[in-house]
Design an enzyme around this catalytic site. Structure first.
Site, PDB file in Angstrom:
ATOM      1  N   PRO A   1       0.823  -1.215   0.000  1.00 53.70           N
ATOM      2  CA  PRO A   1       0.000   0.000   0.000  1.00 53.70           C
ATOM      3  C   PRO A   1       0.853   1.260   0.000  1.00 53.70           C
ATOM      4  O   PRO A   1       1.871   1.342   0.701  1.00 53.70           O
ATOM      5  CB  PRO A   1      -0.811  -0.134   1.299  1.00 53.70           C
ATOM      6  CG  PRO A   1      -0.936  -1.607   1.484  1.00 53.70           C
ATOM      7  CD  PRO A   1       0.374  -2.183   1.007  1.00 53.70           C
ATOM      8  N   CYS A   2       0.420   2.232  -0.798  1.00 53.21           N
ATOM      9  CA  CYS A   2       1.310   3.350  -1.132  1.00 53.21           C
ATOM     10  C   CYS A   2       0.942   4.671  -0.479  1.00 53.21           C
ATOM     11  O   CYS A   2       1.616   5.665  -0.692  1.00 53.21           O
ATOM     12  CB  CYS A   2       1.292   3.547  -2.651  1.00 53.21           C
ATOM     13  SG  CYS A   2      -0.368   3.862  -3.324  1.00 53.21           S
ATOM     14  N   GLN A   3      -0.115   4.715   0.344  1.00 54.16           N
ATOM     15  CA  GLN A   3      -0.566   6.019   0.838  1.00 54.16           C
ATOM     16  C   GLN A   3       0.515   6.772   1.608  1.00 54.16           C
ATOM     17  O   GLN A   3       0.583   7.998   1.563  1.00 54.16           O
ATOM     18  CB  GLN A   3      -1.795   5.844   1.753  1.00 54.16           C
ATOM     19  CG  GLN A   3      -3.013   5.303   1.034  1.00 54.16           C
ATOM     20  CD  GLN A   3      -3.093   3.789   1.137  1.00 54.16           C
ATOM     21  OE1 GLN A   3      -2.082   3.105   1.248  1.00 54.16           O
ATOM     22  NE2 GLN A   3      -4.305   3.271   1.093  1.00 54.16           N
TER      23      GLN A   3
END
EC number: 2.1.1.37
Length: 522
Positions: free
Chosen positions: A132-134
């Site tokens: 996940p890149c947030q």
């Protein structure tokens, strides 16, 4: 013994990467087989499992199409019961339920499944996925600055690539593919670029997770050749941006820029891997990929949501927008009846879970046959997940203005300074410059913008180019831009469907990467 190339798909979402690999064909054969797909979000996992079920068949049964057309979640259990062996295989692949890497109990199930899949496997293995890149994205980092006491090094999402390393060490694949946002190239921990550390860790995953031995990897770009390609032991890319893939350059209808790393087990290669083949003559526009979809009216919130109410609101909006355009720019020459020319009056449907194909619409908009084959499935008889969301009357005025403005300005969307005073939202900082492109039209003659998960929250950045429809993109239109085939059904409510599509890797891009991986392994 299985001779397939086994895939372990991590942080799978609705399955974009896995779809691209599993649908790759060579001489009529599909060499890649998904052994395990790991996803923690319940609705994305539900979509993932349904697609795993779809892949079990050489000839997909009509009952699948009946289910996705009906859109009734209660019918899923009956579908799976009718095809028990195929549904059991799909459930096994997706671990029987949502699973979170890094959770102790879930890890037991994940690693047990991986070991079971590899136990009798003699062929190559591939690990794919994007943590996940947030925490790394530019937008996410800007938001995090406003959180008191926030540090990237203490953000659990930023450490999820460590879980990816654990799986690499367990599987020891011949090849791995890791995807992330471009913001990872500039993110820092304790003043040091995190990307440099990630590259170091990926080269020796065993060392990074505290083991004394294991496989080592060489990391390659999928778009940039090595400057010293003829010197195998002295290779270095000149910049971290060499790992950035600009999807629109490779036949993908979207300006999606992502970091994708290709890892190859040391000693496997005798020459440098191929890179993605640019498509200089293919610049796909929004109309190329969604122009054939049924035209829909937007819904209405705050007032009665009926076709009559919508048409009355649109008529009033059209007259107001025409006056505003003339007032804003006297140089604009508005054609008679612009922007609607009466076409909006016939739109009565908001669409739905299934919208039948209307033969009166004529042929398809696809610019070439290969793209049509990728998307189209005539067994559906129409379009899935094609439902227009509702908008406030004031936003319909703004959408109509924005799409009309773009139509008159070669696809350019209006900035905040182009809005008439009567159309400006009641934001205190509307004139601050932070909302310069708050309302963005996906122009008919331009490559669409990046589809992101934010589309689930509002449609302001994803306005349909047709002024007569006066709405944001549907889930199916967003899925087309993300290159999901039309028979790919997204489970959950509409907001959950938008999130799944926005978080995915474009399957067609993954399919092109699969071709490179297949070449390495053969």
């Amino acid at each position: 013994m299985s001779k397939k190339i086994l895939i372990v798909d991590l942080f799978a979402g609705p399955g974009g990467l896995g779809e691209g690999f599993s649908s790759f064909t060579c001489a009529g054969d599909r060499p890649f087989k998904l052994a395990t797909s790991v996803e923690k979000d319940p609705k994305a996992h539900r979509t993932l499992t349904l697609r795993a079920f779809f892949r079990q068949f050489d000839q997909v049964p009509e009952e699948y199409y009946e289910y996705v057309r009906a859109g009734d979640p209660s019918l899923r259990e009956e579908l799976f019961r009718q095809f028990r062996s195929e549904s059991d295989a799909a459930v096994e692949e997706t671990l029987g339920g949502p699973s979170t890497l890094g959770d102790k109990e879930d890890d037991k199930r994940i690693f047990s499944r991986i070991r079971a899949a590899l136990e009798n496997h003699e062929g190559p293995k591939v690990v794919i996925g994007g943590p996940p890149c947030q925490a790394y994205s530019v937008v996410g980092r800007a938001r995090n600055k406003g959180i008191e006491g926030y540090t990237l090094e203490n953000d659990g999402r930023a450490r999820l690539y460590r879980e990816y390393l654990e799986v690499l060490n367990e599987v020891e694949p011949e090849v791995f593919v890791m995807e992330n946002v471009r913001g990872i190239l500039s993110a820092k921990v304790n003043g040091q670029l995190i990307f440099d550390q990630i590259l170091k860790d990926l080269k020796k995953p065993f060392k990074s997770v505290g083991r004394s031995k294991g496989s080592e990897y060489e990391i390659f770009s999928l778009v940039s050749p090595l400057p010293q390609a003829d010197v195998l032991d002295n290779r270095a890319y000149t910049s971290s941006s060499d790992f950035l893939i600009k999807a629109e350059k490779y036949g993908i209808p979207q300006t999606r820029h992502r970091v994708i790393l290709l890892g190859v087990k040391r000693g496997l290669l005798i020459r440098e891997p191929e890179i993605l083949d640019p498509s200089p003559n293919i610049c796909l526009t929004t109309a190329d990929v969604i122009g054939d979809l049924p035209r829909l009216r937007s819904g209405l919130t705050k007032i009665e949501n009926t076709p009559e109410s919508w048409q009355g609101n649109l008529h009033d909006a059209a007259n107001a927008i025409r006056r505003m355009l003339e007032e804003l720019n006297e140089r604009l020459s508005l054609p008679d009846g612009f922007p609607l020319n009466g076409s909006g009056a016939s739109l009565v449907s908001q669409g739905g879970n299934f919208v039948p194909f209307d033969a009166k619409m004529g042929g398809f908009a696809f610019p070439d046959e290969s793209l049509r084959k990728w998307f189209w499935d005539d067994r559906i008889g129409g379009f899935l997940n094609h439902s227009a969301r509702g908008h406030m009357p004031s936003d319909i005025y703004r959408y109509l203005f924005a799409s009309s403005f773009a139509q008159l300005n070669d696809g350019a969307s209006p900035t905040s300074r182009d809005f008439h005073p009567d159309l400006k939202p009641k934001h205190k900082n509307w004139t601050s410059g932070k909302f310069v492109d708050r309302f963005k039209v996906q122009a008919r003659n331009r490559t669409p913008s990046t589809i992101t998960s934010h589309i689930a929250k509002d449609g302001h950045y994803f306005i349909h180019y047709d002024p007569a429809q006066c709405r944001s993109l549907t889930v199916r239109e967003a899925a087309r831009i993300q290159t999901f085939p039309d028979n790919y059904f997204f489970e959950g409510n509409r907001t959950e469907q938008y999130s799944q599509v926005g978080n995915a890797v474009p399957p067609l891009l993954a399919n092109k990467i699969a071709q490179i991986v297949y070449g390495i392994l053969n």
